[in-house]
Structure formats: C-alpha cells, structure tokens
Design a protein around this motif. Structure first.
Motif, PDB file in Angstrom:
ATOM      1  N   LYS A 165      -1.286   6.304  -0.396  1.00  0.00           N
ATOM      2  CA  LYS A 165      -1.551   6.136  -1.820  1.00  0.00           C
ATOM      3  C   LYS A 165      -0.258   5.954  -2.609  1.00  0.00           C
ATOM      4  CE  LYS A 165      -3.875   8.267  -5.787  1.00  0.00           C
ATOM      5  NZ  LYS A 165      -2.718   8.026  -6.685  1.00  0.00           N
ATOM      6  N   ALA A 166       0.753   6.776  -2.317  1.00  0.00           N
ATOM      7  CA  ALA A 166       2.021   6.671  -3.040  1.00  0.00           C
ATOM      8  C   ALA A 166       2.694   5.332  -2.777  1.00  0.00           C
ATOM      9  CB  ALA A 166       2.949   7.815  -2.642  1.00  0.00           C
ATOM     10  N   ALA A 167       2.609   4.849  -1.530  1.00  0.00           N
ATOM     11  CA  ALA A 167       3.208   3.556  -1.194  1.00  0.00           C
ATOM     12  C   ALA A 167       2.500   2.419  -1.926  1.00  0.00           C
ATOM     13  CB  ALA A 167       3.161   3.334   0.321  1.00  0.00           C
ATOM     14  N   ALA A 178      10.530  -0.516  -0.586  1.00  0.00           N
ATOM     15  CA  ALA A 178      10.104   0.496  -1.551  1.00  0.00           C
ATOM     16  C   ALA A 178       8.925   1.298  -1.015  1.00  0.00           C
ATOM     17  CB  ALA A 178       9.739  -0.161  -2.880  1.00  0.00           C
ATOM     18  N   MET A 179       7.991   0.627  -0.334  1.00  0.00           N
ATOM     19  CA  MET A 179       6.822   1.315   0.207  1.00  0.00           C
ATOM     20  C   MET A 179       7.222   2.318   1.285  1.00  0.00           C
ATOM     21  SD  MET A 179       4.067  -1.852   0.421  1.00  0.00           S
ATOM     22  CE  MET A 179       2.573  -0.856   0.612  1.00  0.00           C
ATOM     23  N   ALA A 211      10.252   3.709   1.718  1.00  0.00           N
ATOM     24  CA  ALA A 211      11.046   4.768   1.107  1.00  0.00           C
ATOM     25  C   ALA A 211      10.148   5.783   0.401  1.00  0.00           C
ATOM     26  CB  ALA A 211      12.045   4.175   0.119  1.00  0.00           C
ATOM     27  N   THR A 212       9.124   5.304  -0.294  1.00  0.00           N
ATOM     28  CA  THR A 212       8.206   6.195  -1.007  1.00  0.00           C
ATOM     29  C   THR A 212       7.375   7.024  -0.032  1.00  0.00           C
ATOM     30  OG1 THR A 212       8.080   4.661  -2.867  1.00  0.00           O
ATOM     31  CG2 THR A 212       6.316   6.281  -2.670  1.00  0.00           C
ATOM     32  N   ALA A 213       6.908   6.396   1.035  1.00  0.00           N
ATOM     33  CA  ALA A 213       6.140   7.134   2.050  1.00  0.00           C
ATOM     34  C   ALA A 213       6.977   8.259   2.647  1.00  0.00           C
ATOM     35  CB  ALA A 213       5.662   6.175   3.143  1.00  0.00           C
ATOM     36  N   LEU A 214       8.273   7.998   2.868  1.00  0.00           N
ATOM     37  CA  LEU A 214       9.166   9.023   3.411  1.00  0.00           C
ATOM     38  C   LEU A 214       9.415  10.141   2.401  1.00  0.00           C
ATOM     39  CD1 LEU A 214      11.706   6.748   5.302  1.00  0.00           C
ATOM     40  CD2 LEU A 214      10.156   8.418   6.331  1.00  0.00           C
ATOM     41  N   GLU A 215       9.469   9.791   1.127  1.00  0.00           N
ATOM     42  CA  GLU A 215       9.616  10.828   0.101  1.00  0.00           C
ATOM     43  C   GLU A 215       8.407  11.761   0.100  1.00  0.00           C
ATOM     44  OE1 GLU A 215      10.192   8.838  -3.567  1.00  0.00           O
ATOM     45  OE2 GLU A 215      12.217   8.126  -3.080  1.00  0.00           O
ATOM     46  N   VAL A 216       7.210  11.178   0.205  1.00  0.00           N
ATOM     47  CA  VAL A 216       5.994  11.989   0.265  1.00  0.00           C
ATOM     48  C   VAL A 216       6.012  12.856   1.524  1.00  0.00           C
ATOM     49  CG1 VAL A 216       3.477  11.919   0.456  1.00  0.00           C
ATOM     50  CG2 VAL A 216       4.656  10.350  -1.096  1.00  0.00           C
ATOM     51  N   PHE A 227       2.682  -1.713  -6.501  1.00  0.00           N
ATOM     52  CA  PHE A 227       2.217  -2.344  -7.741  1.00  0.00           C
ATOM     53  C   PHE A 227       3.244  -2.171  -8.867  1.00  0.00           C
ATOM     54  CE2 PHE A 227      -1.986  -1.986  -5.672  1.00  0.00           C
ATOM     55  CZ  PHE A 227      -2.417  -3.294  -5.860  1.00  0.00           C
ATOM     56  N   ARG A 228       3.888  -1.009  -8.929  1.00  0.00           N
ATOM     57  CA  ARG A 228       4.911  -0.814  -9.960  1.00  0.00           C
ATOM     58  C   ARG A 228       6.102  -1.739  -9.738  1.00  0.00           C
ATOM     59  NH1 ARG A 228       4.156   4.756  -9.033  1.00  0.00           N
ATOM     60  NH2 ARG A 228       6.253   4.925  -8.151  1.00  0.00           N
ATOM     61  N   ARG A 229       6.491  -1.898  -8.472  1.00  0.00           N
ATOM     62  CA  ARG A 229       7.626  -2.769  -8.163  1.00  0.00           C
ATOM     63  C   ARG A 229       7.279  -4.222  -8.476  1.00  0.00           C
ATOM     64  NH1 ARG A 229      11.752  -1.412  -9.044  1.00  0.00           N
ATOM     65  NH2 ARG A 229      12.707  -2.997  -7.723  1.00  0.00           N
ATOM     66  N   GLY A 230       6.005  -4.559  -8.351  1.00  0.00           N
ATOM     67  CA  GLY A 230       5.599  -5.921  -8.659  1.00  0.00           C
ATOM     68  C   GLY A 230       5.887  -6.292 -10.099  1.00  0.00           C
TER      69      GLY A 230
END
Length: 330
Positions: free
Chosen positions: A138-140, A111-112, A114-119, A145-148
């Motif tokens: 920051k986004a990662a 997830a981290m 994938a999110t970094a790549l989206e940013v 924390f949300r995935r947790g």
C-alpha cells in the motif's frame, strides 16, 4: 538500463539458484519439514498467497519472520526475497504511472522499493507479521502516485544502493566491539580475546557441558565443519596471524540454531500461552520462525534478548578455561 526491480530479482536468483529453499528455519538440513521447493516454485506459491490473502497465509508469516531474523544477523537475503515476491504487483503500476504522468519509470520504481523498505523497518515491532506485506504494498502504491505528480525526484538509484549494499566493514567493527564485552578494562585485545574464551570454557565445564564443546572442537580441527564466521572477519581477528583462523567460532555455534517456543518461553520467564499471544499481537520482543503449525525461536535472537554476548572465541582458549575450571584434570 537495469532497474532496481531487475537487480533484486537477479540477486535473489543468484543466491538460491536451483537449490531447495527453507522458509521455516533457513537451513534445509536443520528443518523438521523435509520437503522444500526450489526458489522458482517457492516464489510462485508466495505470489499466489499474496494475491489471495497475505494476512492469513502461513507462508507469508514465515517469510516475514525469516526476514526479521536475517536482519538481526546483519544479512539481507530474506529482505530481498520479500521484495522479489512483492515486486511483480509493482511492475504494471509503475509502467502505467510513468506513461500517464510522463515521468521516469526507474525513478518511480526506486521510490516504490525505498518506501517498501521504510515500511519494513517501521513495522519491526508492534505490527503482526501477517500485516507487514500489505502495508509495504500500500505504501509503495501511494508513493508511486505521489511521485507521478512530483516535479523532482526525491529518490534515486543511489538511495537504493544504500539500502541494499553490504555493510561488512560496519559489521566487522561491531563484532570486534561486542567481542570484548565484560573485559572492557583490558587494553590489550589479544589478552581480552583469551580471557573471554577462557571464561566461556570455564562456564561450560562448571555446567557439565564441555563434552559437547570438545566434540565440536574435534570436528573443527579435522576440517569436517567450520564456524559461522566468514573469511573477511577471520582475517581481522587479533590473533589470527598466530592462531589457526579456522578454529575461531561464535559462542552460539555450540548451541542448536533454533529451539521450540516452549523452551524459549522458559528461558524468557513467561508462559508458553503468553508467548503465543505476544506473537499474534506482533509484540513478541524478537522475530520467530514459523514451521508448519509450530514456532521456532532463533538461539542467537534469544541470546540477544537476554543480553548474552555472542562472542568470537578460539578453541584453545575455551579448552584452557575448561582445564583450569576442572583443576587441571582431564
């Protein structure tokens, strides 16, 4: 089990091994700065610069620029480098969240990334390069924390495979499509290929630049150098079965890979000072490379901005077009 962090790290080391790394123009041989570190040393410097002050680091500005240029060429090498130099600050956090929230660590890490790549994609325009790294981090962190607290996984390793997988078949289709720009009414691809090569050859002759092309062709025929088209694409070219595939090249191979910002600004029709302001504001229309205190502009990126197709051509067609434009005199 190998997770996405390890895969990225291994892939990058496989690319660079112990060879020198150039973050200025991507090619040690073409770079004006002669001292280049191995990847291990380069990565250590990038990690230290990221922790201290990424927004003020020329090294990170150069890395982001090279990543953008690599994206334009359809590659992912420098995008992987950027991830590899960010991931160390992800490792301990992902382990701690997986332990404290009792969730799968690999899911958190996927997830981290994938999110970094989206940013990375979302900051391609309008965001100064110096801010991109911190936004990715920051986004990662936020998504970790949300995935947790999530009951189910939104991301999986399959998602990461999509982000990182090679898209050679797609690139090949796009290259074939772009190679017949301005001759779209010609149905026979063999004829279209000859026409676009002859047009470029005639243009080079009329502009008095054909001698440079002739020299380049001589080196291709002698095997002293090759065009930038890879073997997979050469095999799919229309006339490769009757022509020497090693004599195909991109039109941009005739030009230097990079020019200075002043020369690029002239081509773009703007002042050099305006170009500097646009770069600082993250609003320059395409990425530029940082080389010390100066900037280098990719000729391919400049051609794309000006709408000049980077056609695949064959030396015979270029020479035939030049011969016709000269009235048959050589």
């Amino acid at each position: 089990m190998v997770d996405v962090f390890d895969r990225i790290e291994w892939d990058v080391r496989k690319i660079f091994r112990e060879d020198p790394v150039c973050v200025h123009v991507g090619d040690v041989e073409q770079c004006d700065i002669k001292r280049h570190p191995t990847y291990s040393k380069f990565r250590a410097d990038a990690l230290a610069a990221g922790v201290r002050s990424a927004p003020s680091s020329r090294l990170w500005e150069s890395m982001i620029a090279m990543g953008r240029l690599c994206d334009l060429d359809g590659g992912d090498t420098w995008r992987l480098v950027i991830l590899d130099c960010i991931i160390p600050c992800f490792r301990s956090l992902s382990t701690r969240i997986a332990r404290d929230f009792r969730v799968d660590r690999e899911e958190i890490r996927s997830a981290m990334v994938a999110t970094a790549l989206e940013v990375w994609r979302d900051t391609a325009m309008g965001v100064p390069p110096r801010h991109v790294r911190d936004r990715m981090v920051k986004a990662a962190f936020d998504v970790a924390f949300r995935r947790g607290n999530a009951d189910s996984s939104e991301y999986s390793m399959g998602d990461i495979e999509i982000f990182l997988s090679s898209e050679i078949s797609t690139q090949e289709t796009e290259l074939k499509a772009s190679s017949i720009v301005d001759v779209g009414s010609v149905r026979d691809v063999n004829v279209a290929e000859r026409i676009r090569g002859e047009r470029l050859g005639a243009l080079l002759e009329r502009q008095g630049c054909f001698n440079a092309a002739r020299s380049f062709h001589g080196e291709l025929r002698a095997g002293r150098r090759s065009g930038s088209i890879n073997q997979a694409l050469k095999a799919g070219l229309p006339r490769s079965w009757i022509s020497d595939s090693n004599l195909y090249y991109y039109a941009s191979d005739l030009y230097p890979s990079f020019v200075g910002l002043r020369e690029a600004a002239v081509v773009m029709g703007i002042a050099e000072s305006a170009a500097h302001r646009l770069i600082r504001a993250g609003q320059f229309p395409f990425p530029v490379a940082r080389a010390g205190w100066s900037y280098k502009v990719s000729v391919r990126a400049l051609m794309h901005f000006k709408g000049i197709p980077d056609a695949i051509v064959h030396v015979d067609d270029i020479e035939n077009g030049a011969l016709h434009a000269s009235g048959g005199v050589r």
